[in-house]
Design a protein around this motif. Structure first.
Motif, mmCIF file in Angstrom:
data_model
loop_
_atom_site.group_PDB
_atom_site.id
_atom_site.type_symbol
_atom_site.label_atom_id
_atom_site.label_comp_id
_atom_site.label_asym_id
_atom_site.label_seq_id
_atom_site.Cartn_x
_atom_site.Cartn_y
_atom_site.Cartn_z
ATOM 1 N N VAL A 240 -23.898 -16.989 27.664
ATOM 2 C CA VAL A 240 -25.066 -16.344 28.263
ATOM 3 C C VAL A 240 -25.297 -14.935 27.710
ATOM 4 C CG1 VAL A 240 -24.896 -17.705 30.371
ATOM 5 C CG2 VAL A 240 -23.764 -15.478 30.272
ATOM 6 N N GLY A 241 -24.549 -14.566 26.676
ATOM 7 C CA GLY A 241 -24.810 -13.297 26.005
ATOM 8 C C GLY A 241 -24.193 -12.078 26.651
ATOM 9 N N TRP A 242 -23.151 -12.266 27.465
ATOM 10 C CA TRP A 242 -22.472 -11.161 28.122
ATOM 11 C C TRP A 242 -21.027 -11.056 27.661
ATOM 12 C CZ3 TRP A 242 -24.506 -12.953 33.540
ATOM 13 C CH2 TRP A 242 -25.750 -12.371 33.790
ATOM 14 N N THR A 243 -20.477 -9.853 27.713
ATOM 15 C CA THR A 243 -19.038 -9.710 27.543
ATOM 16 C C THR A 243 -18.366 -10.220 28.810
ATOM 17 O OG1 THR A 243 -18.939 -7.492 28.518
ATOM 18 C CG2 THR A 243 -19.378 -7.637 26.131
ATOM 19 N N GLN A 244 -17.098 -10.591 28.711
ATOM 20 C CA GLN A 244 -16.427 -11.112 29.887
ATOM 21 C C GLN A 244 -16.342 -10.058 30.991
ATOM 22 O OE1 GLN A 244 -12.536 -12.807 29.239
ATOM 23 N NE2 GLN A 244 -12.286 -13.379 31.381
ATOM 24 N N GLU A 245 -16.134 -8.802 30.590
ATOM 25 C CA GLU A 245 -16.040 -7.725 31.578
ATOM 26 C C GLU A 245 -17.355 -7.567 32.337
ATOM 27 O OE1 GLU A 245 -14.958 -2.935 31.835
ATOM 28 O OE2 GLU A 245 -15.050 -3.963 29.897
ATOM 29 N N TYR A 246 -18.476 -7.545 31.590
ATOM 30 C CA TYR A 246 -19.766 -7.379 32.249
ATOM 31 C C TYR A 246 -20.110 -8.617 33.067
ATOM 32 C CZ TYR A 246 -24.628 -6.258 33.123
ATOM 33 O OH TYR A 246 -25.816 -6.006 33.750
ATOM 34 N N PHE A 247 -19.775 -9.787 32.538
ATOM 35 C CA PHE A 247 -20.012 -11.038 33.246
ATOM 36 C C PHE A 247 -19.328 -11.018 34.610
ATOM 37 C CE2 PHE A 247 -18.616 -15.679 33.594
ATOM 38 C CZ PHE A 247 -19.783 -16.074 34.193
ATOM 39 N N SER A 248 -18.066 -10.636 34.634
ATOM 40 C CA SER A 248 -17.323 -10.579 35.894
ATOM 41 C C SER A 248 -17.949 -9.568 36.846
ATOM 42 C CB SER A 248 -15.863 -10.210 35.629
ATOM 43 O OG SER A 248 -15.229 -11.200 34.847
ATOM 44 N N LYS A 249 -18.392 -8.439 36.298
ATOM 45 C CA LYS A 249 -18.980 -7.384 37.122
ATOM 46 C C LYS A 249 -20.283 -7.835 37.760
ATOM 47 C CE LYS A 249 -20.703 -2.618 36.795
ATOM 48 N NZ LYS A 249 -20.913 -1.461 35.883
ATOM 49 N N ILE A 250 -21.174 -8.450 36.980
ATOM 50 C CA ILE A 250 -22.485 -8.822 37.507
ATOM 51 C C ILE A 250 -22.369 -9.987 38.488
ATOM 52 C CG2 ILE A 250 -23.149 -10.473 35.697
ATOM 53 C CD1 ILE A 250 -25.480 -7.846 37.224
ATOM 54 N N VAL A 251 -21.465 -10.946 38.222
ATOM 55 C CA VAL A 251 -21.281 -12.069 39.139
ATOM 56 C C VAL A 251 -20.699 -11.574 40.461
ATOM 57 C CG1 VAL A 251 -19.993 -14.201 39.538
ATOM 58 C CG2 VAL A 251 -21.096 -13.815 37.330
ATOM 59 N N ARG A 254 -23.556 -9.755 42.329
ATOM 60 C CA ARG A 254 -24.663 -10.582 42.794
ATOM 61 C C ARG A 254 -24.221 -11.712 43.717
ATOM 62 N NH1 ARG A 254 -29.342 -10.472 39.840
ATOM 63 N NH2 ARG A 254 -30.054 -11.886 41.492
ATOM 64 N N LEU A 255 -23.042 -12.276 43.474
ATOM 65 C CA LEU A 255 -22.605 -13.437 44.246
ATOM 66 C C LEU A 255 -21.480 -13.121 45.220
ATOM 67 C CD1 LEU A 255 -22.617 -16.135 41.400
ATOM 68 C CD2 LEU A 255 -24.482 -15.456 42.913
ATOM 69 N N GLY A 256 -20.949 -11.902 45.140
ATOM 70 C CA GLY A 256 -19.890 -11.511 46.060
ATOM 71 C C GLY A 256 -18.543 -12.110 45.747
ATOM 72 N N GLN A 257 -18.412 -12.744 44.584
ATOM 73 C CA GLN A 257 -17.163 -13.369 44.156
ATOM 74 C C GLN A 257 -17.010 -13.211 42.652
ATOM 75 O OE1 GLN A 257 -18.394 -17.307 45.634
ATOM 76 N NE2 GLN A 257 -16.551 -17.329 46.901
ATOM 77 N N SER A 258 -15.781 -13.283 42.194
ATOM 78 C CA SER A 258 -15.560 -13.307 40.755
ATOM 79 C C SER A 258 -16.005 -14.664 40.224
ATOM 80 C CB SER A 258 -14.079 -13.092 40.447
ATOM 81 O OG SER A 258 -13.320 -14.215 40.873
ATOM 82 N N PRO A 259 -16.229 -14.796 38.906
ATOM 83 C CA PRO A 259 -16.615 -16.105 38.366
ATOM 84 C C PRO A 259 -15.633 -17.214 38.730
ATOM 85 C CG PRO A 259 -16.995 -14.410 36.725
ATOM 86 C CD PRO A 259 -16.283 -13.750 37.856
ATOM 87 N N SER A 260 -14.332 -16.938 38.651
ATOM 88 C CA SER A 260 -13.339 -17.963 38.985
ATOM 89 C C SER A 260 -13.373 -18.297 40.470
ATOM 90 C CB SER A 260 -11.940 -17.502 38.567
ATOM 91 O OG SER A 260 -11.602 -16.281 39.199
#
Length: 288
Positions: A240-251, A254-260
């Motif tokens: 999706v075009g994000w670094t893993q760090e930014y991905f974890s931060k935005i999820v 926005r979702l109140g949980q880490s990606p995992s």
């Protein structure tokens, strides 16, 4: 207590996400009182419907009408969505009986089928989350257009995304290239606008700035990868075009949980009955 209003033409009984191991299969059988739709999200194999053999691959959708024998097997690990329902309208049944029992499902139809499954899961967990009538009428519409409307345009994987501005060239570009490095200046140069004018023009049509809209596209696609694939978190971020760090931060924001954690909150529903009709009892037929 009055039972909730249900669709008069299609009654959804059950749905599930089912992950198949390589070599697993469902032997030939038929249903006497309900119909079934099987959608292959990933993996390869073969189905047999009424004696006709069909290749099963990513995006394949198969309609198993009651009274028609069918079987399927997978030659590689596979992820599927499965729906069991009753067609209550004679004309609707006759139309679907004349349709090809298999097709390729992509774009808006695939996104919608995932949506009806998610809504069913949420409704099972919280009956007030969604009305069964909305789920059933949505599934019916997807089923009919997918199988009967050969002129449907399935190319836009995000037709289910908020529709405001879907005809906007900048929107179309971002939906097609969401994994690329996209900046406001790059979009302004590409479409020949001053950056400030582009923000105003885009906001007037969509209610968001171009970069905000891009974030929404990426987040929706990331959720889909987490919900319906087994891709590693690092690969989802990259797709999706994000670094893993930014991905974890935005999820997390926005979702109140880490990606995992978000994936784990849904994973226990894999291979489990999501029953929308209290009188229906599912029979599992999977042979490892």
């Amino acid at each position: 207590m009055m039972k909730p209003l249900r669709d008069s033409q299609l009654k959804l009984l059950w749905t599930a996400r089912i992950d198949y191991s390589q070599g697993s299969r469902v032997e030939s059988h038929m249903h006497s009182d309900y119909d079934q739709l099987l959608v292959v999200l990933s993996g390869e194999g073969q189905t047999v419907i009424g004696g006709q053999s069909c290749e099963a691959k990513e995006g394949s959708a198969f309609l198993f009408l009651k009274g028609v024998s069918h079987s399927f097997r997978f030659t590689s690990p596979a992820i599927t969505l499965d729906y069991k329902f009753q067609l209550l309208d004679r004309q609707l049944r006759e139309c679907l009986e004349e349709a090809e029992p298999s097709c390729l499902c992509a774009g808006a139809h695939l996104a919608d089928l995932k949506r009806w499954h998610k809504m069913s899961l949420h409704q099972m967990r919280n009956p007030k989350a969604h009305h069964p009538l909305g789920i059933e009428s949505g599934l019916k519409g997807t089923l009919v257009t997918m199988l009967l409307d050969e002129k449907s345009d399935w190319s836009d994987s995000y037709a289910a995304f908020p529709s405001a501005g879907n005809d906007e060239p900048v929107v179309r570009y971002m939906k097609a290239h969401f994994s690329d490095k996209i900046t406001l200046d790059m979009l302004a140069r590409r479409f020949g606008f001053n950056p400030n004018y582009l923000i105003k023009r885009f906001s007037d049509k969509t209610g968001m700035t171009p970069i905000q809209y891009l974030q929404e596209i990426r987040l929706e696609k990331a959720k889909e990868y987490l919900e319906f694939t087994s891709l590693p978190i690092t690969e989802v971020a990259e797709k999706v075009g994000w670094t893993q760090e930014y991905f974890s931060k935005i999820v997390k924001k926005r979702l109140g949980q880490s990606p995992s954690q978000y994936r784990e909150s849904l994973i226990h529903a894999v291979g489990k009955d999501i029953i929308l009709d209290e009188d229906f009892a599912n029979v599992w037929r999977i042979v490892p």
